[in-house]
Design a protein around this motif. Structure first.
Motif, PDB file in Angstrom:
ATOM      1  N   ARG A  16      12.903-104.941  59.153  1.00  0.00           N
ATOM      2  CA  ARG A  16      12.767-103.811  58.462  1.00  0.00           C
ATOM      3  C   ARG A  16      11.438-102.928  59.215  1.00  0.00           C
ATOM      4  NH1 ARG A  16      11.002-102.835  52.391  1.00  0.00           N
ATOM      5  NH2 ARG A  16      11.482-105.284  52.847  1.00  0.00           N
ATOM      6  N   GLY A  17      11.959-101.854  59.981  1.00  0.00           N
ATOM      7  CA  GLY A  17      10.756-101.105  60.527  1.00  0.00           C
ATOM      8  C   GLY A  17      10.221-101.530  62.005  1.00  0.00           C
ATOM      9  N   HIS A  18      11.185-102.655  62.247  1.00  0.00           N
ATOM     10  CA  HIS A  18      10.765-103.333  63.829  1.00  0.00           C
ATOM     11  C   HIS A  18      11.881-103.473  64.580  1.00  0.00           C
ATOM     12  CE1 HIS A  18       7.755-104.989  60.946  1.00  0.00           C
ATOM     13  NE2 HIS A  18       7.057-105.421  62.133  1.00  0.00           N
ATOM     14  N   TYR A  19      11.793-102.784  65.771  1.00  0.00           N
ATOM     15  CA  TYR A  19      12.649-102.525  66.510  1.00  0.00           C
ATOM     16  C   TYR A  19      12.456-103.202  68.202  1.00  0.00           C
ATOM     17  CZ  TYR A  19      14.121 -98.978  63.538  1.00  0.00           C
ATOM     18  OH  TYR A  19      14.572 -98.455  62.530  1.00  0.00           O
ATOM     19  N   LEU A  20      13.513-103.637  68.538  1.00  0.00           N
ATOM     20  CA  LEU A  20      13.550-104.395  69.891  1.00  0.00           C
ATOM     21  C   LEU A  20      13.939-103.430  70.927  1.00  0.00           C
ATOM     22  CD1 LEU A  20      12.889-107.333  71.469  1.00  0.00           C
ATOM     23  CD2 LEU A  20      15.065-107.531  71.109  1.00  0.00           C
ATOM     24  N   LEU A  21      13.383-103.064  71.733  1.00  0.00           N
ATOM     25  CA  LEU A  21      13.947-102.068  72.877  1.00  0.00           C
ATOM     26  C   LEU A  21      13.900-102.787  74.198  1.00  0.00           C
ATOM     27  CD1 LEU A  21      11.520 -99.062  72.279  1.00  0.00           C
ATOM     28  CD2 LEU A  21      13.678 -99.661  71.215  1.00  0.00           C
ATOM     29  N   GLN A  22      15.040-102.428  74.808  1.00  0.00           N
ATOM     30  CA  GLN A  22      15.264-103.313  76.359  1.00  0.00           C
ATOM     31  C   GLN A  22      15.462-102.163  77.266  1.00  0.00           C
ATOM     32  OE1 GLN A  22      17.515-106.864  75.800  1.00  0.00           O
ATOM     33  NE2 GLN A  22      18.918-106.011  77.496  1.00  0.00           N
ATOM     34  N   LEU A  23      14.626-102.112  78.103  1.00  0.00           N
ATOM     35  CA  LEU A  23      14.341-100.959  79.024  1.00  0.00           C
ATOM     36  C   LEU A  23      14.841-101.142  80.625  1.00  0.00           C
ATOM     37  CD1 LEU A  23      10.976 -99.487  77.855  1.00  0.00           C
ATOM     38  CD2 LEU A  23      13.372 -98.606  77.277  1.00  0.00           C
ATOM     39  N   ASP A  24      15.481-100.644  81.184  1.00  0.00           N
ATOM     40  CA  ASP A  24      15.786-100.540  82.695  1.00  0.00           C
ATOM     41  C   ASP A  24      14.634 -99.889  83.122  1.00  0.00           C
ATOM     42  OD1 ASP A  24      16.596-100.627  85.156  1.00  0.00           O
ATOM     43  OD2 ASP A  24      18.635-100.224  84.779  1.00  0.00           O
TER      44      ASP A  24
END
Ligand SMILES: Cc1cc2nc3c(=O)[nH]c(=O)nc-3n(C[C@H](O)[C@H](O)[C@H](O)COP(=O)(O)OP(=O)(O)OC[C@H]3O[C@@H](n4cnc5c(N)ncnc54)[C@H](O)[C@@H]3O)c2cc1C
Ligand code: FES
Length: 268
Positions: A16-24
């Protein structure tokens, strides 16, 4: 100044309230070292005006990708949480000085990682890098949070360490208490050569004090509020031992704990 246009390829709410972002993000993924961070422009306009800093949590250099872990705490992180795959970001990075790794050949180095909450991000990257070192140091981790839910990405962290202990304030996972309660008996049981920590300032100050008393080398990654991220605005300074201040963005974010005057740290 290293700058890139990055594309969000995957976004997932991992707690909850935590996001994993994958960025190129090309070159940044190929050159980032554990403990470094990226400074991300949240939107194309002026809301919010300033970039937001996030530690690199993992890289996949072959795929030119980095992973970030973002906890929503305010305007900028709430906006990021709403972004979909395909969003483009203006990024500066990799910025700052990362962890000073055990000397090459120090295969019997015993390293203790101490993470609090999203402080896991730069330590997961460190654990991943140490696991690849040859010869490989012995890596142990303590991961603390208020509840089990705050131990975000704990399986990824634990899988990269020889020993792993979760610590929660409410006892919902692992040992009940705070990480520094467990750090003292752990270093008495098996003395590490180096302790690396990231988390709230109060936790870092306590870890620094324990390591100073035990005469163990200690490095901390500090997460101060930042303006420019490149040494110009002095918005990120922390008190230096011996007087004056050091900039977290350029002299840090990773410091040997002896460089910081913990008694003069402003309360947050
Ligand atoms: C080198 C570095 C690495 C970081 N790595 C991560 C990471 O991997 N994951 C992550 O979730 N966050 C990380 N942070 C913290 C993150 O940058 C802030 O939480 C974010 O900038 C807040 O933006 P916001 O617009 O949502 O909050 P704002 O609306 O700007 O502020 C909301 C509240 O959060 C407080 N706040 C703002 N910045 C910080 C901060 N740096 N530390 C503590 N409180 C703050 C404000 O005082 C305010 O009370 C890192 C910070 C630094 C300096
Ligand atoms: S954020 Fe501007 S000097 Fe560090």
């Amino acid at each position: 100044m290293p700058r890139a246009l990055a594309t969000l390829t995957h976004r997932e709410e991992v707690a909850r309230g935590h996001y994993l972002l994958q960025l190129d993000c090309g070159e940044i993924a190929r050159t980032a070292e554990p403990g470094q961070f990226v400074h991300l422009r949240v939107s194309g306009g002026t809301d919010p005006l300033l970039r937001r800093p996030f530690s690199v949590m993992l890289t996949r250099p072959g795929a030119d990708e980095v992973q970030l872990l973002v906890r929503t705490v305010g305007r900028g992180t709430e906006i990021i949480a709403g972004h979909e795959a395909g969003t483009r970001y203006d990024l500066l990075g990799p910025l700052g000085n990362g962890w000073a790794l055990p000397a090459a050949g120090a295969g019997d180095a015993n390293v203790m990682l101490v993470a609090g909450g999203v402080g896991v991000a730069p330590l997961l990257f460190l654990a991943d890098t140490l696991r690849m070192a040859s010869p490989m140091p012995y890596v142990r981790a303590l991961f603390g949070g208020a509840t089990q839910e705050a131990l975000v990405c704990w399986t990824e962290f634990a899988s990269r360490c020889e020993e792993f202990t979760a610590v929660t304030e409410d006892g919902s996972a692992g040992e009940e208490g705070i990480v520094t309660d467990v750090l003292v008996p752990e270093i008495e049981r098996d003395r590490p050569d180096l302790v690396c920590a990231c988390g709230p300032d109060a936790m870092l100050a306590a870890v620094a004090s324990i390591c100073r008393d035990a005469e163990i080398d200690c490095q901390v990654s500090m997460e101060q509020w930042m303006g420019c991220g490149v040494g110009a605005c002095l918005g990120c300074v922390v008190p230096a031992r011996g007087g004056g201040y050091v900039r977290v963005c350029t002299e840090g974010p990773v410091f040997d704990t002896d460089e910081i005057d913990w008694e003069r740290m402003p309360p947050r």
